[in-house]
Design an enzyme around this catalytic site. Structure first.
Site, mmCIF file in Angstrom:
data_model
loop_
_atom_site.group_PDB
_atom_site.id
_atom_site.type_symbol
_atom_site.label_atom_id
_atom_site.label_comp_id
_atom_site.label_asym_id
_atom_site.label_seq_id
_atom_site.Cartn_x
_atom_site.Cartn_y
_atom_site.Cartn_z
ATOM 1 N N ASP A 1 28.706 -4.919 31.505
ATOM 2 C CA ASP A 1 29.023 -4.592 30.112
ATOM 3 C C ASP A 1 29.956 -5.687 29.581
ATOM 4 O O ASP A 1 31.100 -5.801 30.037
ATOM 5 C CB ASP A 1 29.702 -3.217 30.080
ATOM 6 C CG ASP A 1 30.096 -2.812 28.666
ATOM 7 O OD1 ASP A 1 30.081 -3.683 27.759
ATOM 8 O OD2 ASP A 1 30.423 -1.634 28.470
ATOM 9 N N PRO B 1 16.051 -10.403 27.203
ATOM 10 C CA PRO B 1 15.237 -10.818 28.366
ATOM 11 C C PRO B 1 15.339 -12.298 28.730
ATOM 12 O O PRO B 1 14.502 -12.778 29.502
ATOM 13 C CB PRO B 1 13.819 -10.462 27.910
ATOM 14 C CG PRO B 1 13.858 -10.600 26.421
ATOM 15 C CD PRO B 1 15.247 -10.218 25.996
ATOM 16 N N GLY B 2 16.337 -13.001 28.218
ATOM 17 C CA GLY B 2 16.647 -14.303 28.797
ATOM 18 C C GLY B 2 16.126 -15.514 28.052
ATOM 19 O O GLY B 2 16.261 -16.644 28.536
ATOM 20 N N GLY B 3 15.566 -15.310 26.870
ATOM 21 C CA GLY B 3 14.991 -16.452 26.137
ATOM 22 C C GLY B 3 16.010 -17.553 25.869
ATOM 23 O O GLY B 3 15.764 -18.728 26.161
ATOM 24 N N CYS C 1 19.920 -11.429 14.979
ATOM 25 C CA CYS C 1 18.672 -11.538 14.207
ATOM 26 C C CYS C 1 18.746 -10.561 13.030
ATOM 27 O O CYS C 1 17.763 -9.954 12.640
ATOM 28 C CB CYS C 1 17.444 -11.294 15.078
ATOM 29 S SG CYS C 1 17.414 -9.687 15.876
ATOM 30 N N ASP D 1 23.592 -8.744 31.180
ATOM 31 C CA ASP D 1 23.148 -7.774 30.176
ATOM 32 C C ASP D 1 23.483 -6.398 30.723
ATOM 33 O O ASP D 1 23.530 -6.185 31.935
ATOM 34 C CB ASP D 1 21.644 -7.898 29.913
ATOM 35 C CG ASP D 1 21.231 -7.262 28.584
ATOM 36 O OD1 ASP D 1 21.040 -7.994 27.598
ATOM 37 O OD2 ASP D 1 21.112 -6.008 28.535
ATOM 38 N N ALA E 1 22.195 -11.283 27.441
ATOM 39 C CA ALA E 1 21.218 -12.334 27.762
ATOM 40 C C ALA E 1 19.770 -11.876 27.837
ATOM 41 O O ALA E 1 18.860 -12.675 27.636
ATOM 42 C CB ALA E 1 21.598 -12.982 29.088
HETATM 43 N N1 SAM Z 1 19.602 -13.219 24.203
HETATM 44 C C1 SAM Z 1 18.384 -12.476 24.464
HETATM 45 C C2 SAM Z 1 17.216 -13.438 24.443
HETATM 46 O O1 SAM Z 1 17.312 -14.500 23.831
HETATM 47 O O2 SAM Z 1 16.209 -13.150 25.091
HETATM 48 C C3 SAM Z 1 18.201 -11.304 23.495
HETATM 49 C C4 SAM Z 1 19.405 -10.381 23.446
HETATM 50 S S1 SAM Z 1 19.172 -8.918 22.495
HETATM 51 C C5 SAM Z 1 19.329 -9.473 20.876
HETATM 52 C C6 SAM Z 1 20.690 -8.072 22.744
HETATM 53 C C7 SAM Z 1 20.938 -7.635 24.166
HETATM 54 O O3 SAM Z 1 22.265 -7.123 24.255
HETATM 55 C C8 SAM Z 1 20.039 -6.515 24.676
HETATM 56 O O4 SAM Z 1 19.313 -6.963 25.788
HETATM 57 C C9 SAM Z 1 21.023 -5.407 25.086
HETATM 58 O O5 SAM Z 1 20.645 -4.753 26.275
HETATM 59 C C10 SAM Z 1 22.291 -6.196 25.299
HETATM 60 N N2 SAM Z 1 23.548 -5.450 25.209
HETATM 61 C C11 SAM Z 1 23.871 -4.420 24.389
HETATM 62 N N3 SAM Z 1 25.142 -4.027 24.622
HETATM 63 C C12 SAM Z 1 25.640 -4.818 25.592
HETATM 64 C C13 SAM Z 1 26.897 -4.891 26.288
HETATM 65 N N4 SAM Z 1 27.898 -4.048 25.983
HETATM 66 N N5 SAM Z 1 27.043 -5.822 27.242
HETATM 67 C C14 SAM Z 1 26.036 -6.671 27.559
HETATM 68 N N6 SAM Z 1 24.827 -6.633 26.953
HETATM 69 C C15 SAM Z 1 24.630 -5.727 25.977
#
Ligand code: SAM
Length: 429
Positions: A298, A252-254, A370, A272, A250
């Protein structure tokens, strides 16, 4: 601060990212706060971004114009020349001021003996167009090849768009203010904008501005979020009003915030694995006045997640190659390795599997990235559907981009938005 000093700082940031494997975000994050004047901050950021988007072309230019271009050991000189070229070429700054400041920057950074060379190169760039460069000059060969194989008809456009500065997209928090009223607030302070015809909450600014200049930002009326990211919430149409939702990646939560703005009665848990990013996410929710439960967890490990009874909807906005957002983070092309993509695919599969076990029968799994690489997107989804007899791919419509057979793909620049992939998989009741 003098114009020359800002060029020195820009060259140092560029050198660290280009030649020492440092992340753009981290380097800008440490350099910019030291500049008190917002105009200096804007100039450093714009020059570094422009030079990073075009560095392949500038390297080709030096290779043609010099018998011995500065090598890896003189990364700072090379970076300073790129910063100079970026000001003249991409940024179109007043030529003489830009050349003088950059030449002076060579002196300030202990390279007085090379100031003449910098001057000669930049003056040549004023007289002559830069030599045409390969459209994929900034892309590592292995990745350019994968893009060409995946999108043979679109590859050149993808490379070209990825080197253009993107617009700034705003998402109006309609819990706080109607979009039309927010647009009036922008007009009152003279910010040029366009209301999107196709995204309900979106306003596009062709010229990006600092968030602090946005009216109502602190009061949570608006957020910055690309149009493709804003599209995701539309894939949750039909979500029961009080649905239990998990945003598994999630921060930074956008997207979690957007879901809560659109579906205020849902009970959402936004987790996250990265604690620092979770703190940033909590600050964002507080600013927007959203009541969303958060946690550091996780998502590949369901036992670490309070999931009693399961979720009605799970969103996986998966960590990925980020090949759809190169225009926002041009250093992706410097740091990404083929092995990383394989590791990311493994993580994406584990995230899909773990989420499925936490999803109620009848529930919806939304998988998004993305990325524009089919191996992270359509192939992951096809394999997942093949492994799960109770998984049903739900067709999305053309708003989500082209149908890949197992999900929908937007390519970077389409409708002014980032490259993005979406697949909705429902679990049979
Ligand atoms: N959804 C977010 C937004 O809209 O602001 C952006 C998410 S970003 C694409 C992917 C996120 O996955 C990162 O913040 C990363 O820390 C997290 N991440 C990576 N491995 C993970 C795991 N095993 N469990 C939970 N989060 C994880």
């Amino acid at each position: 601060m003098s114009g020359a000093n800002t060029r020195v700082i820009a060259a140092h940031v560029l050198d660290a990212v280009l030649h020492r494997g440092r992340s753009l975000k981290a380097e800008l994050g440490s350099a910019l706060p030291k500049l008190p004047d917002p105009r200096d901050r804007a100039l450093v950021e714009a020059a570094v971004m422009a030079a990073l988007r075009e560095h392949g072309r500038y390297a080709d230019t030096l290779a043609q114009w010099m018998s011995r271009p500065p090598g890896a050991r003189d990364g700072l000189l090379r970076s300073l020349i790129y910063i100079g070229l970026a000001q003249l070429d991409a940024m179109k700054l007043p030529a003489h001021a830009a050349v003088d400041a950059t030449v002076e920057a060579a002196r300030l950074s202990g390279r007085a003996h090379q100031a003449g060379l910098v001057n000669a190169l930049l003056r040549r760039a004023l007289r002559e167009p830069l030599p045409p460069a390969r459209v994929d000059a900034a892309w590592p060969e292995w990745l350019a090849n994968r893009i060409r194989a995946a999108w043979p008809d679109d590859a050149d456009k993808i490379f070209a768009t990825s080197s253009e500065p993107p617009p700034m997209w705003l998402r109006v928090n309609r819990q706080r203010i109607p979009r039309a009223l927010y647009a009036e607030r922008l007009a009152e302070v003279g910010i040029d904008h366009h209301l999107s015809d196709v995204l309900e909450d979106a306003i596009r600014l062709d010229t990006p501005i600092p968030v602090t200049a946005l009216p109502g930002f602190e009061e949570g009326q608006v957020s910055v979020q690309d149009g493709s990211a804003q599209r995701l919430v539309d894939a949750l149409e039909g979500l029961p009003a009080d649905a239990k939702v998990l945003d598994a990646c999630a921060a930074p939560g956008g997207k979690a915030a957007h879901i809560a703005e659109r579906h205020p009665d849902t009970r959402q848990l936004a987790i996250d694995v990265d604690e620092r990013r979770v703190r940033r996410m909590q600050e964002g929710f507080a600013r927007l006045g959203l009541d969303i439960a958060t946690g550091v967890a996780d998502a590949t490990s369901p036992k670490s997640i309070p999931a009693e009874g399961g979720f009605d909807a799970i969103v996986i906005d998966a960590p990925c190659s980020a090949t759809g957002i190169v225009r926002r983070q041009p250093d992706i092309l410097l740091h990404r390795r083929a092995d990383d993509v394989d590791a990311l695919i493994g993580l994406q599969i584990r995230l899909l599997e773990a989420s499925w076990s936490m999803l109620k029968p009848g529930g919806t799994l939304l998988y998004a990235t993305c990325s524009i690489l089919p191996e992270e997107n359509t192939r992951n989804v096809a394999d997942f559907i093949a492994r799960h007899a109770d998984a049903r791919l739900q067709p999305l419509d053309a708003r989500f981009g082209r149908d890949t057979g197992h999900g929908h793909q937007r390519l970077p620049g389409e409708d002014g938005t980032d490259g993005f992939f979406y697949a909705r998989i429902d679990k049979q009741a």
